[in-house]
Design an enzyme around this catalytic site. Sequence first.
Site, mmCIF file in Angstrom:
data_model
loop_
_atom_site.group_PDB
_atom_site.id
_atom_site.type_symbol
_atom_site.label_atom_id
_atom_site.label_comp_id
_atom_site.label_asym_id
_atom_site.label_seq_id
_atom_site.Cartn_x
_atom_site.Cartn_y
_atom_site.Cartn_z
ATOM 1 N N TYR A 59 0.824 -1.214 0.000
ATOM 2 C CA TYR A 59 0.000 0.000 0.000
ATOM 3 C C TYR A 59 0.858 1.265 0.000
ATOM 4 C CZ TYR A 59 -3.957 -2.981 1.296
ATOM 5 O OH TYR A 59 -4.918 -3.954 1.304
ATOM 6 N N LYS B 43 3.740 -15.126 2.886
ATOM 7 C CA LYS B 43 3.733 -15.923 1.649
ATOM 8 C C LYS B 43 5.202 -16.150 1.291
ATOM 9 C CE LYS B 43 1.388 -17.776 -1.763
ATOM 10 N NZ LYS B 43 0.674 -19.051 -1.575
ATOM 11 N N ASP C 161 -10.951 -8.741 7.954
ATOM 12 C CA ASP C 161 -12.369 -8.713 7.572
ATOM 13 C C ASP C 161 -12.973 -10.115 7.635
ATOM 14 O OD1 ASP C 161 -12.495 -6.026 7.230
ATOM 15 O OD2 ASP C 161 -13.021 -6.060 5.107
ATOM 16 N N ASP D 127 -5.425 -6.813 5.915
ATOM 17 C CA ASP D 127 -6.635 -6.134 5.459
ATOM 18 C C ASP D 127 -7.709 -7.171 5.157
ATOM 19 O OD1 ASP D 127 -8.383 -4.261 4.506
ATOM 20 O OD2 ASP D 127 -7.139 -3.587 2.831
ATOM 21 N N ASP E 64 -2.693 -18.174 2.259
ATOM 22 C CA ASP E 64 -3.813 -18.921 1.673
ATOM 23 C C ASP E 64 -4.328 -19.960 2.656
ATOM 24 O OD1 ASP E 64 -1.250 -19.883 1.278
ATOM 25 O OD2 ASP E 64 -1.625 -20.781 -0.667
#
Length: 358
Positions: A142, A193, A253, A249, A225
Amino acid sequence: MNYNIAVIKGDGIGPEIVSEAMLVLEKIGEKFGHTFKFQEVLAGGCSIDANGIPLTDETIEICKNADSVLLGAVGGPKWDNVPSAKRPEKALLGLRAALGLFANIRPAMMYKALADACPIKKEIIGDGFDIVVCRELTGDVYFGNHYRKESDCGWGEMGCDDMNYSVYEVERIARRAFEMARVRSKKVTSVDKANVLETSRVWRETVTRIAAEYPDVELQHMYVDNAAMQLVHSPGQFDVLLTGNLFGDILSDEASMITGSIGMLPSASIGETGRGMYEPIHGSAPDIAGKGIANPIATILSCAMMLRYSFGLSAEADAIEQAVGKALDNGCRTADIASPGQTALSTSEMGQVIRDLI
Ligand code: NAD
């Protein structure tokens, strides 16, 4: 003790829910002998209306000088078409940067009384879950360079976003996660990852090194994942979930959604100093704004986090959390968490019930 709190009620349901939370803090003050002084400032859509921009220097200064910041929510359809640099949500990014808030802490727990709202089968949730997502907030893709260029192989224009993490950024968020785990169930699951990304390999090496400072805390590494699958497969295995900005992020959620009640979940954004910004995870809910039916619990629980993390007032934080738990056990529900046929309390009635139980 006296505490100065900058209050940003914001837009939509923000003013309704924050007003209830302020009354809860006043009740805590009466009971435990503290004074909470509130200074209200504008940010988000209401600041665009008043000042032409979502965040003014004055608001930043007042927040910087406060002991902590309580925020409702910003944004709404009224400001959907303003240029992106002036959107209400820019106020949040501006405040996080100005206050040096690099860690976002989001608990996701299932209240037994609300088990029916959980979208996961009872056999899977078992005794429930109590997860804290500890997400890095100021680095990652970001905040890398965003640019476009022509692809080398003639496939046309391509978008590029640089993903990067420095050792320092990983160290400071990792320490936050381990410290949190120490006073919980003593387990950190670090998400990355590392099988593909160099950023993640720096992340994993650094987290592993920091873990040695916390021998009493178990460290587990998990690919993102797999973490996304495990959250819905067996959420009870997690205690503190440590993630970078992008993966956090998404996973925060997901963790929120499996509790089944967006109006219940608080969050804290914290930095090196004691000062933090505390807010519900939900948005400004324009569809129900002004109706007096919004659930104030996420904002009230955000105040509990403020008391615990910024002011070191654990007993006071416990008092709020226990009052919320008792209100739910007594069957008190706002419309968003009521079962069919159950009477729903208004925002202010729910606030009053919780204050009466403190
Ligand atoms: P939202 O969280 O505002 O609402 C999603 C759904 O959940 C709506 O049906 C809403 O009525 C319900 N809901 C949310 N909070 C509730 C509560 N306390 N009680 C009862 N029901 C509740 O998400 P959205 O609709 O995608 O976004 C609305 C606006 O909020 C947008 O402008 C968005 O940009 C903004 N937003 C702000 C923040 C923030 O200030 N931190 C976060 C997310 C979204």
